[in-house]
Design a protein around this motif. Structure first.
Motif, PDB file in Angstrom:
ATOM      1  N   LEU A 183      46.064  53.261  46.327  1.00 20.02           N
ATOM      2  CA  LEU A 183      45.672  51.875  46.047  1.00 20.02           C
ATOM      3  C   LEU A 183      44.179  51.631  46.250  1.00 20.02           C
ATOM      4  O   LEU A 183      43.618  50.686  45.713  1.00 20.02           O
ATOM      5  CB  LEU A 183      46.474  50.929  46.937  1.00 20.02           C
ATOM      6  N   ARG A 235      42.982  51.908  36.240  1.00 22.43           N
ATOM      7  CA  ARG A 235      43.607  50.914  37.121  1.00 22.43           C
ATOM      8  C   ARG A 235      42.641  50.702  38.267  1.00 22.43           C
ATOM      9  O   ARG A 235      42.345  51.610  39.028  1.00 22.43           O
ATOM     10  CB  ARG A 235      44.945  51.426  37.656  1.00 22.43           C
ATOM     11  N   SER A 295      52.892  57.091  38.964  1.00 21.74           N
ATOM     12  CA  SER A 295      53.051  55.718  39.428  1.00 21.74           C
ATOM     13  C   SER A 295      51.708  54.989  39.461  1.00 21.74           C
ATOM     14  O   SER A 295      50.670  55.582  39.760  1.00 21.74           O
ATOM     15  CB  SER A 295      53.662  55.731  40.825  1.00 21.74           C
ATOM     16  N   LEU A 296      51.771  53.708  39.151  1.00 25.77           N
ATOM     17  CA  LEU A 296      50.554  52.886  39.234  1.00 25.77           C
ATOM     18  C   LEU A 296      50.308  52.410  40.659  1.00 25.77           C
ATOM     19  O   LEU A 296      49.294  51.789  40.946  1.00 25.77           O
ATOM     20  CB  LEU A 296      50.703  51.674  38.308  1.00 25.77           C
ATOM     21  N   GLU A 297      51.243  52.697  41.555  1.00 25.54           N
ATOM     22  CA  GLU A 297      51.111  52.214  42.930  1.00 25.54           C
ATOM     23  C   GLU A 297      50.543  53.276  43.855  1.00 25.54           C
ATOM     24  O   GLU A 297      50.524  53.085  45.066  1.00 25.54           O
ATOM     25  CB  GLU A 297      52.476  51.754  43.444  1.00 25.54           C
TER      26      GLU A 297
END
Lengths: 284, 149
Positions: free
Chosen positions: A168, A31, A163-165
């Motif tokens: 950041l 990501r 979580s992908l959040e």
């Protein structure tokens, strides 16, 4: 013709021999950072220094151009920006005489304060009745105060590693807990009956373990790395991809997965394995 | 210098009250520029450097050495970052090369598939450029594949 024969011989040998390593495809799903990289202290200091130099060398703000003399906005501007100490010939200035041009001391940087287009929360509370709508102003109001979102999200506070959040400002990589109960990048073995391209194999495997609600971009069909897994007698070819949207939802409830940065991968992965793939991972 | 009007028309006008009122000036001086000229002058005054430039930076020797040290340290830092990046790229290229060489030996068919031209492949528009602050919704979750809709 000769080369084709040679190839078929080697392939025949490879399939017959029990010791020939199995071909498999490993998915390096990342990501990419959502926000810019964090500055280290030295970078922050250097940018501050350059910024101050830039401000010191800036021209005087032509306030007569933006605030027409005699208007209310000009009056508000003057209330916020007081004139500097004037160069009075009767006064002695031990630290140098001020050089005033256009109400600015040209020896220093000019500090400007612009009239606010919004009311601070305290002011709104005090004068709730004259604004008509107490509390926060309407969200679509152009004059509202611009408050940027926090770079630290809820997932960071809860330290939710799935979580992908989270984090950041960093690149995250997907790791899963494999059959040996060890953390590793998702690896998918080639089937015996039919030879499948490495990127197709990786895609199929990803959809199988993580559901189809993943929008990803495969960088290239070419493998970016080869890891010889001697324990399992496997050849792992790495396929690099970026997740763009969607979510990794484990189809098997017992499957554990994490989104980790490079430093965290070092703690989770096998030492030799990490050393072998460290150059594929992004420092930022 | 006083210039008496010679033409009969202007002498006739001069005798009338309107012209006297027009030329009457007391206190504040009025410029004889038109409104459009004034506008241009105002605009140019915002752009021009006259009386707007700050004082020249005159660093003493000590400050100059400090400044040079800061800039040198920054250049060194940038060079190190660049070298690290260059080394990493070199390693990555080498590892791609190794993987492909090995694949050629292990499975020529897979090698051909991996080396095939990827036609119609486009850079994804959904990919985001990092910003200083995150959007209100940091990640888009509601994605469904096109062929499934």
């Amino acid at each position: 013709m000769k080369s084709v024969l040679g190839r078929s011989f080697t392939r025949a040998y490879a399939t017959q021999s029990s010791t020939a390593p199995k071909i498999s495809s490993t998915l390096l799903l990342s990501r990419n950072p959502v926000v810019t990289a964090d500055l280290n202290p030295f970078q922050a200091q250097y940018y501050k220094y350059q910024n101050e130099l830039w401000r010191r060398l800036m021209w005087t703000f032509p306030k007569w151009f933006y605030f027409r003399v005699g208007t209310i906005s000009e009056q508000r501007f003057r209330q916020l920006n007081k004139d500097p100490v004037s160069n009075n010939p009767d006064i002695e200035f031990p630290r140098g005489r001020p050089e005033i041009r256009h109400q600015r001391d040209r020896r220093f940087k000019q500090e400007l304060r612009l009239p606010k287009t919004y009311k601070e929360e305290v002011e709104v509370d005090d004068a709730g009745e004259d604004t008509g709508a107490p509390g926060a102003p309407a969200n679509d109001d152009l004059a509202r105060k611009i408050v940027p979102n926090s770079r630290i999200t809820k997932a960071d506070e809860a330290n939710d590693k799935t979580s992908l959040e989270r984090k950041l400002s960093r690149t995250l990589y997907l790791v899963i807990r494999n059959d040996n109960n060890k953390w590793a990048l998702p690896n998918f073995g080639e089937k015996t009956e039919e030879l499948q391209a490495l990127h197709d194999l990786a895609e199929e495997g990803l959809y199988k373990i993580g559901g189809e609600h993943i929008n990803y971009f495969n960088v290239s069909n070419t493998p970016c790395h080869l890891y010889n897994n001697e324990v399992e007698n496997k050849k792992e070819y790495f396929i690099k991809s970026h997740i763009l949207s969607g979510e990794f939802e484990p189809q098997d409830k017992s499957l554990q997965y994490l989104w980790l940065t490079k430093e965290e991968l070092k703690d989770h992965l096998n030492e030799d394995y990490y050393k072998d793939i460290a150059h594929l991972l992004n420092d930022v | 210098m006083f210039k008496p009007f010679t033409t009969p028309v202007s002498s006739r006008l001069a005798s009338s009250g309107a012209v006297i009122l027009k030329n009457f000036v007391r206190g504040k001086r009025q410029s004889n520029q038109s409104a459009s000229t004034k506008k241009v002058v105002n605009q140019l005054s915002a752009l021009s450097a006259s009386r707007k430039q700050p004082k020249l930076l005159n660093l003493c020797n000590e400050d100059l050495i400090k400044h040079k040290t800061i800039v040198n340290a920054w250049n060194l830092f940038k060079r190190k970052v660049q070298q690290r990046k260059h080394l990493q790229l070199k390693k990555q290229y080498k590892s791609i090369y190794n993987a492909m060489e090995d694949l050629k030996q292990t499975s020529p068919k897979l090698f051909e598939l991996a080396n095939a031209q990827q036609e119609g492949k486009r850079f994804p528009l959904e990919m985001r450029i990092p910003t200083d602050y995150p959007p209100t919704q940091p990640w888009v979750y509601n994605y469904s594949p096109k062929n499934k809709q």
